[in-house]
Design an enzyme around this catalytic site. Structure first.
Site, short mmCIF file in Angstrom:
data_model
loop_
_atom_site.label_atom_id
_atom_site.label_comp_id
_atom_site.label_asym_id
_atom_site.label_seq_id
_atom_site.Cartn_x
_atom_site.Cartn_y
_atom_site.Cartn_z
N SER A 139 48.24 40.31 55.87
CA SER A 139 47.45 40.01 54.67
C SER A 139 46.34 39.01 54.96
O SER A 139 45.57 38.66 54.08
CB SER A 139 48.36 39.46 53.57
OG SER A 139 49.10 38.35 54.04
N ASN A 194 58.13 31.95 50.72
CA ASN A 194 58.23 32.53 49.37
C ASN A 194 57.73 31.58 48.29
O ASN A 194 57.02 31.99 47.38
CB ASN A 194 59.67 32.95 49.08
CG ASN A 194 60.14 34.05 50.01
OD1 ASN A 194 59.35 34.59 50.79
ND2 ASN A 194 61.42 34.37 49.95
N THR A 208 27.56 52.57 12.39
CA THR A 208 28.89 53.10 12.63
C THR A 208 28.66 54.50 13.19
O THR A 208 27.67 55.17 12.82
CB THR A 208 29.75 53.20 11.35
OG1 THR A 208 29.13 54.14 10.47
CG2 THR A 208 29.88 51.85 10.65
N LYS A 253 9.40 53.08 35.74
CA LYS A 253 10.72 52.78 35.20
C LYS A 253 11.19 51.34 35.41
O LYS A 253 10.88 50.72 36.42
CB LYS A 253 11.76 53.73 35.80
CG LYS A 253 11.60 55.13 35.25
CD LYS A 253 12.82 55.97 35.49
CE LYS A 253 13.98 55.51 34.64
NZ LYS A 253 15.21 56.18 35.04
N ASN A 308 14.90 49.77 35.02
CA ASN A 308 16.27 50.21 34.73
C ASN A 308 17.19 49.04 34.40
O ASN A 308 17.13 48.00 35.06
CB ASN A 308 16.85 50.99 35.92
CG ASN A 308 16.11 52.30 36.13
OD1 ASN A 308 15.63 52.91 35.19
ND2 ASN A 308 16.03 52.73 37.38
N GLU A 325 24.23 48.22 32.75
CA GLU A 325 25.07 49.39 33.06
C GLU A 325 26.31 48.97 33.83
O GLU A 325 27.41 49.49 33.64
CB GLU A 325 24.27 50.41 33.87
CG GLU A 325 23.12 51.02 33.10
CD GLU A 325 22.18 51.79 34.01
OE1 GLU A 325 22.44 52.98 34.25
OE2 GLU A 325 21.20 51.20 34.52
N TYR A 370 61.91 37.53 45.85
CA TYR A 370 60.71 37.92 46.58
C TYR A 370 60.91 39.27 47.26
O TYR A 370 61.95 39.53 47.88
CB TYR A 370 60.33 36.87 47.64
CG TYR A 370 59.07 37.28 48.40
CD1 TYR A 370 57.81 37.01 47.88
CD2 TYR A 370 59.16 38.00 49.59
CE1 TYR A 370 56.67 37.43 48.54
CE2 TYR A 370 58.02 38.42 50.25
CZ TYR A 370 56.77 38.14 49.72
OH TYR A 370 55.64 38.57 50.36
N1 ARG Z 1 51.92 37.10 53.05
C1 ARG Z 1 53.05 37.02 52.19
C2 ARG Z 1 52.64 37.35 50.77
O1 ARG Z 1 51.51 37.36 50.55
C3 ARG Z 1 53.63 35.66 52.26
C4 ARG Z 1 55.09 35.57 51.92
C5 ARG Z 1 55.91 36.22 52.93
N2 ARG Z 1 57.30 35.96 52.72
C6 ARG Z 1 58.25 36.68 53.35
N3 ARG Z 1 59.47 36.37 53.09
N4 ARG Z 1 57.95 37.62 54.17
O2 ARG Z 1 53.45 37.61 49.89
#
Ligand code: ARG
Length: 460
Positions: free
Chosen positions: A18, A105, A150, A278, A280, A285, A312
């Site tokens: 992530s 978590n 309306t 034109k 726009n 929009e 979690y």
């Molecule tokens: N990147 C994870 C998230 O966004 C962080 C938490 C990960 N925790 C775990 N127990 N794998 O949720």
């Protein structure tokens, strides 16, 4: 030592990582870690020198993240692990002490709560800016008649200021919703550990105070499972975006030659690549076009959380992009709406002409009959007949003769002078005297109310 006997599949890493999007949480993550380290020392869980080394190391990491020199590594799964890895490189083994009494978590949800609180405050302020622009323009055009619609058919005339204030009140409610989300995100999850609490006597309230949270989430399971503060933010953003889509739609209509009610500022318009004449209304929009994506982020996060067992689950990593994109989108949309509103030029003459269409006074004629004793339904039928006669013979209502009137209603024929008075343009607006109506005195009252709401919002 590792529990695993083979390396992660590269596609799993891509799926699982992530860091490409959660890196924007670094300021929250660093601030959280600093508060956590201070608390650990205050509770004698780490030594003062450990704390100082951690804080100094975190400063260096923050500096690298700020100036863009932070060396992200391919193996960094998320921003939390990237920061911990780098802290270890810069500060040495003491970095390993920072994660005492903390789990990713409770760490990740704390970052997200801090982030949500900040963005909700930004959106709330942006609502205030747009409300101020709307109120300013409403005051300026409190005396400019325009048709109210309306079914997009001319219905009854109103003052432009009255119409603009309709948006003001929508934004006032949106602002309350953002303020609500801000408060909901202001309760600290950190200290929950993985889910059950931690094996140390930590001081969650000190961390809360340090980070500006109003209190702590009372249940560690709820703390790591919950994302409803993000739903609250997304709900506020979705409703606000939907409101802005209606404003955008009206600006598109009004700036067309067919309406000719408004000219958008050049700074918020684009030209055509092929048709030189034109101008726009792209920004207006996009107020329409962006709204469904914010609403979709709300629906998507509901989907992620729906039926998800406590506590979690990695599904929850999917909370972030929805929140981030919604925040980016709504803030831009609010800025665009404010910019357009501040600079739009209204063609008061053209609006007045459109509002001068006599047929628009049909309700007022029906109400005259009601005041003369006729039931409203019957009056509605009489006036419908009059309108039909006028339209079929290409005349205005005021051009109907006494015998035309008599053919439809003896009562009306007997009050011709009053009818002529009602067909005079100014009376249509000034007769709407009920509270919240468009008559000048009521509009002045509403402007005063709006001024109060802008400066001191009703508690929400
Ligand atoms: N990147 C994870 C998230 O966004 C962080 C938490 C990960 N925790 C775990 N127990 N794998 O949720």
């Amino acid at each position: 030592m590792s529990r695993f006997s083979e390396p992660q599949h590269p596609d799993f890493q891509r799926l699982n990582a992530s860091v490409s999007f959660d890196r924007r949480l670094w300021p929250q993550d660093i601030a959280q870690s600093r508060a956590h380290a201070r608390m650990l020392e205050a509770r004698a869980i780490i030594s003062a020198s450990d704390r100082d080394e951690l804080l100094a190391g975190l400063d260096r990491v923050a500096q690298e993240l700020r100036d863009g020199s932070f060396p992200f590594a391919p193996a960094d799964e998320d921003i939390h692990m990237a920061i911990e890895r780098r802290l270890t490189e810069l500060a040495g083994p003491v970095a390993g002490r920072l994660h005492t009494a903390r789990s990713r978590n409770d760490q990740v949800v704390t970052d997200l709560a801090m982030y949500t609180r900040e963005r909700a405050a930004v959106a709330r302020e942006a609502c205030t800016g747009l409300m101020a622009a709307l109120l300013g323009r409403a005051q300026e055009h409190a005396d400019a008649p325009m048709p109210g619609y309306t079914h997009l058919q001319r219905a009854q005339p109103v003052y432009l200021g009255h119409h603009l204030l309709a948006y003001f009140w929508m934004l006032a409610r949106d602002r309350r919703r953002f303020a609500f989300a801000e408060r909901e995100a202001g309760v600290l999850p950190l200290g929950a550990g993985a889910l059950a609490g931690v094996n140390f006597d930590t001081d969650r309230r000190a961390v809360a105070a340090d980070l500006g949270f109003a209190g702590v989430v009372p249940n560690s399971i709820d703390a790591v499972s919950g994302r409803d503060f993000a739903l609250d933010y997304l709900g506020a953003a979705a409703t606000c975006a939907t409101h802005l889509s209606r404003l955008g739609a009206e600006l598109v209509l009004w700036s067309s030659s067919e309406f000719g009610f408004a000219e958008l500022p050049d700074a918020w318009s684009s030209g055509s690549s092929i048709m030189p004449q034109k101008k726009n209304p792209d920004a207006a929009e996009l107020l329409r076009g962006k709204a469904p994506r914010v609403v979709a982020h709300l629906a998507a996060l509901h989907g992620v959380i729906h039926a998800l067992p406590l506590t979690y689950n990695k599904d929850l990593q999917e909370d972030k992009e929805h929140l981030f994109d919604a925040a980016d989108t709504i803030e831009l949309a609010l800025a665009a709406a404010t910019g357009m509103l501040a600079g739009v030029r209204f063609d008061r003459e053209r609006m007045r002409e459109a509002a001068g269409d006599e047929l628009i006074a049909a309700t007022d004629v029906a109400d005259l009959l009601v005041r003369l004793g006729m039931p409203f339904r019957e009056a509605h039928g009489v006036v419908a007949g009059l309108v039909r006669t006028a339209v079929e013979s290409s005349r205005k209502l005021s051009e109907l003769t006494a015998s035309d009137l008599a053919a439809h209603s003896a009562l009306l024929a007997g009050h011709e002078a009053e009818l002529r008075e009602i067909l005079r343009e100014a009376s249509w607006l000034e007769s709407k005297v009920s509270e919240g109506g468009t008559a000048s005195a009521r509009l002045a009252e509403q402007i005063a109310l709006a001024r109060g709401e802008l400066d001191a919002p009703a508690a929400g």
